[in-house]
Motif scaffolding. Structure first.
Motif, short mmCIF file in Angstrom:
data_model
loop_
_atom_site.label_atom_id
_atom_site.label_comp_id
_atom_site.label_asym_id
_atom_site.label_seq_id
_atom_site.Cartn_x
_atom_site.Cartn_y
_atom_site.Cartn_z
N PHE A 102 19.01 3.20 -38.58
CA PHE A 102 17.70 2.79 -39.08
C PHE A 102 17.44 1.53 -39.00
O PHE A 102 16.48 0.81 -39.90
CB PHE A 102 17.95 3.29 -40.80
N ASP A 108 15.11 5.64 -34.73
CA ASP A 108 16.27 6.24 -34.18
C ASP A 108 16.66 7.63 -35.03
O ASP A 108 17.84 8.13 -34.94
CB ASP A 108 17.41 5.46 -34.00
N HIS A 109 16.05 8.11 -35.86
CA HIS A 109 16.33 9.15 -36.81
C HIS A 109 15.43 10.49 -36.76
O HIS A 109 13.90 10.44 -36.13
CB HIS A 109 16.35 8.67 -38.04
N THR A 127 25.76 9.57 -37.91
CA THR A 127 24.90 9.00 -38.73
C THR A 127 25.68 7.66 -39.24
O THR A 127 26.90 7.76 -39.35
CB THR A 127 24.33 9.60 -39.90
N HIS A 160 19.43 10.55 -29.81
CA HIS A 160 18.22 10.12 -30.07
C HIS A 160 18.19 8.47 -30.23
O HIS A 160 17.21 7.76 -29.50
CB HIS A 160 17.78 10.74 -31.54
N GLY A 161 19.11 8.12 -31.00
CA GLY A 161 19.20 6.35 -30.89
C GLY A 161 19.36 5.94 -29.55
O GLY A 161 18.57 4.63 -29.12
N ASN A 165 22.58 16.90 -38.75
CA ASN A 165 22.72 15.76 -37.84
C ASN A 165 24.18 15.58 -38.01
O ASN A 165 24.83 15.45 -39.21
CB ASN A 165 21.96 14.74 -38.33
N ALA A 194 21.77 7.62 -36.12
CA ALA A 194 20.83 6.91 -36.69
C ALA A 194 21.38 5.69 -37.19
O ALA A 194 22.51 5.79 -37.77
CB ALA A 194 20.23 7.68 -37.69
N ASP A 201 21.39 12.27 -33.76
CA ASP A 201 20.37 11.06 -34.00
C ASP A 201 21.23 9.71 -33.61
O ASP A 201 20.62 8.74 -32.95
CB ASP A 201 19.79 11.03 -35.32
N TYR A 214 17.80 12.26 -45.25
CA TYR A 214 17.81 13.64 -44.60
C TYR A 214 17.33 14.68 -45.18
O TYR A 214 16.94 15.91 -44.67
CB TYR A 214 19.21 13.72 -43.83
#
Length: 311
Positions: free
Chosen positions: A195, A199-200, A19, A160-161, A16, A193, A191, A37
């Motif tokens: 958290f 979103d991960h 992050t 993704h987030g 990823n 991400a 991601d 991860y």
């Protein structure tokens, strides 16, 4: 021709590239982000906290988290200057040196006299980073904005987030238009991400390299020797003058996209090999491949250009 991600020596490593931790606007400390991860089977991670003054310009030293089976890439999400909508640029930079000089970005909005996004991206590339235009749809990026970031290696085509948080996940429209104007760009899924929500572990890159170590991974990223995915595997992509042949994990669709309206698909059940003729793409100087599995998860190849497949 075989796409370089499949022709290159080595094996695929899962990672990823986008992050965040609690050193900017994430909720977990860097050690816990890395632990999660690693526990989920990733081979590498780039912790890319927001590089702004209110966070202390964090460029997190994650070298201590590396071990024999897992590595990290140093990076940050860079900000400076205004896009056409008046908001701050978001530029992903992976492979930065720890002494990379901060831009004059004290807060999350543009101020007078700071570097432009284009200047900041060029400075990151000059420092050795792999640079991507982050979440174009979420940012409200215009084509004119994207044209200005001439130094970028890639466009973030799936975030993704942004998918989870606002249903603005992609950058395909911007990436395809830039490709059609002759830009040689790759495409990354990430991601982003924090958290703070789910979103991960939703989008990642599979990088082909001889070793799971930072220099080898960065070289492969810059060379485009990777593909992006939400889960399906791309196992081979071969482009001939008259057809595309793809091998993949079991999928229900294989789609080829090109410039303008050029696109063609083949559908089936548990397909592990599919091919499509290229007659539909005679006016396109580039193509890319998407595969879709029965659950709707996708994987995406990097673009390939006509002068490569016709040589």
């Amino acid at each position: 021709m075989q796409l370089s991600a499949f022709a290159a020596k080595g094996r695929f490593w899962r990672g990823n590239l986008h992050t965040h931790s609690n050193l900017s606007d994430g909720v977990l400390d860097p050690a816990e982000v890395v632990r999660r991860y690693r526990a989920e089977g990733y081979d590498f991670l780039a912790l890319t906290d927001h590089f702004i003054g209110q966070c202390g310009y964090p460029l997190v030293d994650t070298r201590g988290f590396r071990d024999g089976g897992f590595t990290t890439l140093l990076g940050a999400e860079l900000h400076s200057g205004a896009m056409a909508n008046g908001e701050l640029w978001h530029i992903l930079a992976v492979g930065l040196p720890l002494d990379f000089a901060p831009s004059n970005t004290p807060v999350f909005h543009p101020i007078e006299g700071q570097e432009t996004g284009a200047e900041l991206a060029a400075r990151a590339v000059a420092a050795g980073a792999f640079v991507a235009i982050a979440h174009p749809q979420w940012s409200g990026l215009t084509l004119a904005d994207a044209r200005g970031i001439a130094a970028a290696h890639a466009v973030e085509i799936y975030n993704h987030g942004c998918a989870v948080g606002c249903d603005r996940p992609d950058g395909f429209a911007i990436a395809d238009l830039l490709l059609s104007e002759g830009r040689r760009l790759s495409m990354i899924a990430t991601d982003d991400a924090h958290f703070t929500e789910p979103d991960h572990f939703g989008g990642w890159v599979m990088v082909k390299a001889s070793e799971n170590e930072p220099d080898a991974l960065l070289a492969a990223l810059k060379a485009g020797e990777f593909y992006s995915t939400q889960g399906p595997e791309l196992r081979d992509v071969q482009v001939y003058p008259d057809r595309v042949v793809v091998e993949m994990s079991a999928c229900s669709s294989m789609i080829v996209q090109g410039a303008g309206t050029a696109a063609k698909a083949v559908h089936g059940h548990s397909m592990t090999r599919a091919q499509l003729p290229l007659a539909r793409f005679k006016s396109s100087d580039w193509i890319r491949v998407t595969v879709v599995d029965a659950a709707g998860k996708r994987a995406w190849s990097n673009p390939v250009f006509r002068d490569e497949w016709e040589q």
